[in-house]
Design a protein around this motif. Structure first.
Motif, PDB file in Angstrom:
ATOM      1  N   UNK A  67       0.819  -1.197   0.290  1.00  9.70           N
ATOM      2  CA  UNK A  67      -0.129  -0.105   0.363  1.00  9.70           C
ATOM      3  C   UNK A  67       1.035   1.409   0.013  1.00  9.70           C
ATOM      4  N   UNK A  68       1.729   1.247  -0.263  1.00  7.26           N
ATOM      5  CA  UNK A  68       2.917   2.440   0.377  1.00  7.26           C
ATOM      6  C   UNK A  68       3.663   2.715  -1.188  1.00  7.26           C
ATOM      7  N   UNK A  69       4.608   3.348  -1.662  1.00  4.01           N
ATOM      8  CA  UNK A  69       4.916   4.196  -2.593  1.00  4.01           C
ATOM      9  C   UNK A  69       5.556   2.934  -3.335  1.00  4.01           C
ATOM     10  N   UNK A  70       5.295   3.044  -4.681  1.00  2.00           N
ATOM     11  CA  UNK A  70       5.645   2.010  -5.453  1.00  2.00           C
ATOM     12  C   UNK A  70       7.586   1.799  -5.720  1.00  2.00           C
ATOM     13  N   UNK A  71       7.919   1.220  -6.097  1.00  5.25           N
ATOM     14  CA  UNK A  71       9.423   0.550  -6.362  1.00  5.25           C
ATOM     15  C   UNK A  71      10.241   0.616  -4.947  1.00  5.25           C
ATOM     16  N   UNK A  72       9.681   0.032  -4.447  1.00  2.00           N
ATOM     17  CA  UNK A  72      10.355  -0.719  -3.066  1.00  2.00           C
ATOM     18  C   UNK A  72       9.689  -2.331  -2.940  1.00  2.00           C
ATOM     19  N   UNK A  73      10.903  -3.290  -2.376  1.00  2.00           N
ATOM     20  CA  UNK A  73      10.465  -4.495  -2.272  1.00  2.00           C
ATOM     21  C   UNK A  73       9.493  -5.209  -1.926  1.00  2.00           C
ATOM     22  N   UNK A  85       9.849 -11.967  -4.016  1.00  2.00           N
ATOM     23  CA  UNK A  85      10.318 -10.509  -4.250  1.00  2.00           C
ATOM     24  C   UNK A  85       9.622 -10.171  -4.917  1.00  2.00           C
ATOM     25  N   UNK A  86       8.997  -9.257  -4.745  1.00  2.00           N
ATOM     26  CA  UNK A  86       7.662  -8.040  -5.515  1.00  2.00           C
ATOM     27  C   UNK A  86       8.688  -7.196  -5.933  1.00  2.00           C
ATOM     28  N   UNK A  87       8.202  -6.019  -6.427  1.00  2.00           N
ATOM     29  CA  UNK A  87       8.333  -4.944  -6.733  1.00  2.00           C
ATOM     30  C   UNK A  87       6.723  -4.448  -7.023  1.00  2.00           C
ATOM     31  N   UNK A  88       6.909  -3.241  -5.433  1.00  2.00           N
ATOM     32  CA  UNK A  88       5.600  -2.382  -5.424  1.00  2.00           C
ATOM     33  C   UNK A  88       5.700  -1.649  -6.469  1.00  2.00           C
ATOM     34  N   UNK A  89       3.899  -1.518  -7.107  1.00  2.00           N
ATOM     35  CA  UNK A  89       4.041  -1.208  -8.541  1.00  2.00           C
ATOM     36  C   UNK A  89       2.469   0.571  -7.819  1.00  2.00           C
ATOM     37  N   UNK A 100       8.604 -11.753  -9.252  1.00  2.00           N
ATOM     38  CA  UNK A 100      10.225 -11.738 -10.323  1.00  2.00           C
ATOM     39  C   UNK A 100      10.267 -13.309 -10.171  1.00  2.00           C
ATOM     40  N   UNK A 101       9.285 -13.862 -11.178  1.00  2.00           N
ATOM     41  CA  UNK A 101       9.384 -15.521 -10.953  1.00  2.00           C
ATOM     42  C   UNK A 101      11.033 -16.235 -11.351  1.00  2.00           C
ATOM     43  N   UNK A 102      11.194 -15.635 -12.552  1.00  2.00           N
ATOM     44  CA  UNK A 102      12.626 -15.882 -13.322  1.00  2.00           C
ATOM     45  C   UNK A 102      12.868 -14.668 -13.848  1.00  2.00           C
ATOM     46  N   UNK A 103      14.827 -14.733 -13.634  1.00  2.00           N
ATOM     47  CA  UNK A 103      15.701 -14.287 -14.334  1.00  2.00           C
ATOM     48  C   UNK A 103      17.364 -15.419 -14.474  1.00  2.00           C
ATOM     49  N   UNK A 104      17.711 -14.689 -15.469  1.00  2.71           N
ATOM     50  CA  UNK A 104      18.685 -15.970 -16.107  1.00  2.71           C
ATOM     51  C   UNK A 104      18.645 -17.052 -16.025  1.00  2.71           C
ATOM     52  N   UNK A 105      19.525 -18.330 -15.121  1.00  2.69           N
ATOM     53  CA  UNK A 105      18.889 -19.491 -15.458  1.00  2.69           C
ATOM     54  C   UNK A 105      18.537 -19.973 -14.352  1.00  2.69           C
ATOM     55  N   UNK A 106      17.864 -19.203 -13.535  1.00  2.00           N
ATOM     56  CA  UNK A 106      16.894 -19.330 -12.393  1.00  2.00           C
ATOM     57  C   UNK A 106      15.673 -18.842 -12.430  1.00  2.00           C
ATOM     58  N   UNK A 107      14.927 -20.540 -12.840  1.00  2.00           N
ATOM     59  CA  UNK A 107      13.492 -20.403 -13.042  1.00  2.00           C
ATOM     60  C   UNK A 107      12.687 -20.864 -11.766  1.00  2.00           C
TER      61      UNK A 107
END
Length: 184
Positions: A67-73, A85-89, A100-107
């Motif tokens: 419920x806070x400011x966007x751009x925070x984890x 890990x989520x990013x508040x929008x 964030x479900x996947x990045x690089x080889x980390x699925x």
């Protein structure tokens, strides 16, 4: 190569931001070294009506960050053992975030956070270099036709409407290889 940090979370709708994160790089500084991973899979959680979102039950000690400011984890423990890990929008007072479900080889979101050493210490920290974890735009262009979409994973509890929303977005492994080759 152009490397600019992404900080305009909350200027667009969450579902659009989610798609826009594909092809961006999640960067983590660990002991003076950078780990740089292309974001390949995300899920959007959009607003208080989204029954799959933690925020659908209202503002709690756990969800107040959404419920806070966007751009925070927004980082929380799942099943008592996996950090997510989520990013508040945002915008402020509108609870929305992107997992964030996947990045690089980390699925898989748990593999990703374990690999990057992300835990509760990142909760409510800004998505910025100052926190040691941020997103960079390196000019990778992802075309709409390259983005796959489908229902989010593990949200059957949200009921038939919300569980079936196509709020999960990902790039195929072939697309990721092409994007990496094209962008060096």
């Amino acid at each position: 190569m152009n490397k600019k940090t992404v900080q305009n979370f909350g200027c667009e709708k969450t579902v659009e931001i989610a798609k826009d994160l594909l092809g961006k790089y999640l960067v983590r500084e660990i002991k003076g070294k950078k780990v740089e991973l292309m974001i390949t899979e995300v899920e959007a959680y959009d607003g208080p009506e989204d029954r799959a979102s933690h925020a659908s039950k209202g503002k709690t000690e756990r969800t107040k960050i959404m419920f806070g400011h966007p751009g925070r984890f927004y980082v929380y423990l799942c099943y008592g053992m996996h950090w997510m890990l989520n990013i508040v929008t945002g915008p402020k007072d509108y609870p929305a975030a992107i997992l964030i479900r996947g990045a690089g080889d980390m699925n898989g979101p748990a593999k990703l956070t374990k690999f990057l050493g992300v835990d509760k210490k990142f909760n409510d920290k800004p998505c910025s270099m100052e926190s040691g974890l941020w997103v960079e735009d390196r000019g990778v262009i992802v075309l709409p036709r390259q983005i796959h979409k489908g229902p989010r994973i593990g949200v059957a509890y949200a009921g038939p409407v919300w569980a079936k929303k196509h709020y999960r977005f990902w790039l195929s492994p072939e697309t990721v290889l092409r994007l990496k080759k094209r962008n060096g």
